[in-house]
Design an enzyme around this catalytic site. Structure first.
Site, PDB file in Angstrom:
ATOM      1  N   ASP A   1       9.251   2.795  -0.142  1.00 14.57           N
ATOM      2  CA  ASP A   1       8.229   3.499   0.626  1.00 14.57           C
ATOM      3  C   ASP A   1       8.399   3.081   2.084  1.00 14.57           C
ATOM      4  O   ASP A   1       7.996   1.997   2.488  1.00 14.57           O
ATOM      5  CB  ASP A   1       6.836   3.136   0.092  1.00 14.57           C
TER       6      ASP A   1
ATOM      7  N   TYR B   1       0.860  -1.189   0.000  1.00 11.43           N
ATOM      8  CA  TYR B   1       0.000   0.000   0.000  1.00 11.43           C
ATOM      9  C   TYR B   1       0.893   1.235   0.000  1.00 11.43           C
ATOM     10  O   TYR B   1       1.869   1.295   0.744  1.00 11.43           O
ATOM     11  CB  TYR B   1      -0.899   0.005   1.240  1.00 11.43           C
TER      12      TYR B   1
ATOM     13  N   LYS C   1       4.085   8.930   8.872  1.00  6.30           N
ATOM     14  CA  LYS C   1       3.820   8.345  10.192  1.00  6.30           C
ATOM     15  C   LYS C   1       4.766   8.824  11.301  1.00  6.30           C
ATOM     16  O   LYS C   1       4.626   9.947  11.758  1.00  6.30           O
ATOM     17  CB  LYS C   1       3.738   6.820  10.069  1.00  6.30           C
TER      18      LYS C   1
HETATM   19  C1  LIG Z   1       0.283   4.826   5.713  1.00 11.89           C
HETATM   20  C2  LIG Z   1       1.060   4.586   4.479  1.00 11.89           C
HETATM   21  C3  LIG Z   1       0.994   5.451   3.374  1.00 11.89           C
HETATM   22  C4  LIG Z   1       0.032   6.603   3.313  1.00 11.89           C
HETATM   23  O1  LIG Z   1       0.288   7.552   4.288  1.00 11.89           O
HETATM   24  P1  LIG Z   1      -0.894   8.567   4.713  1.00 11.89           P
HETATM   25  O2  LIG Z   1      -0.236   9.472   5.699  1.00 11.89           O
HETATM   26  O3  LIG Z   1      -1.982   7.718   5.270  1.00 11.89           O
HETATM   27  O4  LIG Z   1      -1.305   9.270   3.476  1.00 11.89           O
HETATM   28  C5  LIG Z   1       1.843   5.221   2.316  1.00 11.89           C
HETATM   29  N1  LIG Z   1       2.708   4.195   2.321  1.00 11.89           N
HETATM   30  C6  LIG Z   1       2.789   3.346   3.351  1.00 11.89           C
HETATM   31  C7  LIG Z   1       3.795   2.244   3.309  1.00 11.89           C
HETATM   32  C8  LIG Z   1       1.953   3.498   4.461  1.00 11.89           C
HETATM   33  O5  LIG Z   1       2.023   2.623   5.454  1.00 11.89           O
END
Ligand SMILES: *Cc1c(COP(=O)(O)O)cnc(C)c1O
Length: 436
Positions: A245, A150, A273
């Site tokens: 990511d 994701y 995060k």
């Molecule tokens: C949470 C998450 C996102 C998206 O971040 P948001 O702050 O919710 O937009 C993207 N990549 C990863 C791996 C995530 O865990």
């Protein structure tokens, strides 16, 4: 079988009924709606250290930790005080502040893999910008992503695998143009052949391959180092960039995140995060050369009214200072390891069909007898019924896990040995209920 008394969710249920008039599904982010577990979502009133309290006054030890950001637990003294100090000086200026320098310096001096960084306001925005940078730099359009990773909700990435080994993706959301999905190719994790085929099928067209540092949004799919090195090699050979990511793994597996974990140098890294200490912050970083392509230095445009927001920067600085203390991560990992081992011992004794996968201070329960899960299609959707039962039992025992079996759990520095011991016992009871 233990007879369980459900906790009262009366006030939460009332609030949820009201919220349904205001928000689609009563929530401002879908997974909060508790669609994958039993009961009404809990409305949270307050958090302190490892604990949260809901509108009905129920107390929980929290292992969701706002989906990862709260590695120091709730209401951390340093973070709260830093935010309070900044509040006296104003909320936002839309002009540079010294706080951005401070947070950048903290990050860059502890990270060999990036030279420069750009702050944004969410993980989604960080990834979206990283992809634009990759496309702008390579002058290519296609992106390769993996099934089970994701990367936020931007158009290019709300794409799931089509049928076949290497295909164009299909949109996984209404409202994503097919032409966008056509630029995203989705393949399975842990499959070298699929990677080879994708580069053979689309020569000189792939701008970047994006992967979650350690995929942790669809179960915890820990990849082999060998596979990640292969991924690094093949992207390099074909002039495509490798985007890590690290929105979850960044500052969770240490300041150098999954890059250090696999000992690999990605071209672009995204953060979110934890980086904001609980406030909305995201970021992307890369080499000096790549970052020179970002506006105003270069032609890749990216901006934000509230980017580098001083209150959010203050929270991030305070949090990362604590994380930079010697042994922070070693302690977190040791604590998590002991927690997981204790539960594993119980599972083994009872011969229950459930595994706990773990990396750093992340853990994930999988109701399977597979000793390793590396791909999304190795997760049995039916097994999620068992998670629902466990989740309900844990809530009734004052333990808050994320409301979906695909979500991982997080241990914070605020979780005490007593919290963890108490949780181990509650999990034993929950598993007894699941397997009764
Ligand atoms: C949470 C998450 C996102 C998206 O971040 P948001 O702050 O919710 O937009 C993207 N990549 C990863 C791996 C995530 O865990």
């Amino acid at each position: 079988m233990t007879k369980q008394q459900d906790i009262s969710r009366k006030k939460s249920a009332e609030l949820f009924e009201k919220a349904k008039n205001y928000f689609p599904g009563g929530v401002n982010s879908p997974v909060r709606a508790f669609k994958s577990v039993y009961g009404t979502p809990l409305f949270i009133e307050r958090g302190d250290k490892s604990r949260i309290w809901d509108a009905d006054g129920n107390e929980f030890i929290d292992y969701c930790c706002s989906w990862g950001p709260l590695i120091l637990g709730h209401n951390n003294d340093q973070v709260r005080e830093a935010v309070a100090r900044q509040l006296d000086n104003g909320l936002s200026f839309g002009a540079p502040t010294r706080l951005e320098n401070e947070l950048a310096e903290l990050i860059l001096t502890h990270n060999r893999y990036i030279d420069k960084i750009r702050f944004v306001s969410s993980g989604t925005e960080a990834v979206m910008s990283a992809i634009r940078l990759a496309r702008g730099f390579t002058k290519r359009d296609k992106i390769v992503k993996f099934e089970g990773c994701y990367h936020g909700h931007s158009d290019s990435l709300l794409v799931k695998a089509g049928s076949g080994l290497v295909t164009f993706g299909e949109t996984s959301s209404a409202g994503v143009p097919k032409s966008f999905a056509d630029e995203t190719i989705v393949i399975a994790l842990n499959d070298k052949q699929a990677l080879e085929e994708v580069f053979t099928s689309f020569p000189d067209q792939i701008a970047a391959v994006i992967i979650e540092g350690v995929p942790a949004n669809n179960g915890l799919l820990i990849q082999d180092k060998d596979y990640i090195h292969f991924l690094r090699q093949i992207t390099k050979e074909h002039g495509a960039l490798l985007i890590f990511d690290e929105v979850i793994t960044g500052f969770r597996l240490g300041f150098e995140g999954a890059a250090k974990y696999y000992d690999v140098r990605p071209d672009i890294i995204t953060y979110g995060k934890i980086i904001g200490g609980g406030m909305p912050v995201g970021a992307y970083g890369a080499s000096r050369e790549l970052m020179a392509h970002i506006s105003p230095d270069g032609g890749v445009y990216q901006a934000g009214t509230l980017s580098g927001n001083p209150v959010a920067m203050s929270a991030g600085i305070a949090a990362l200072r604590v994380l930079a203390e010697p042994d922070f991560y070693t302690k977190q990992e040791a604590k998590t390891q002991a927690f997981v081992e204790a539960i594993r011992a119980y599972i083994e004794r009872k011969n229950y069909t459930v595994q706990i996968f773990t990396v750093g201070s992340i853990f994930w329960f999988a109701f399977t007898d597979r000793k390793s899960i590396k791909r999304a299609d190795e997760i049995d959707p039916i097994s999620m019924e068992k998670y629902k039962v466990m989740h309900r039992s844990l809530l009734n025992q004052g333990i808050y896990f994320g409301p979906s079996g695909y979500e991982v759990g997080f241990i914070s520095s605020a979780h005490t040995t007593a919290d963890l011991d108490h949780t181990i016992k509650a999990i034993q009871i929950a598993l007894d209920t699941v397997f009764a």
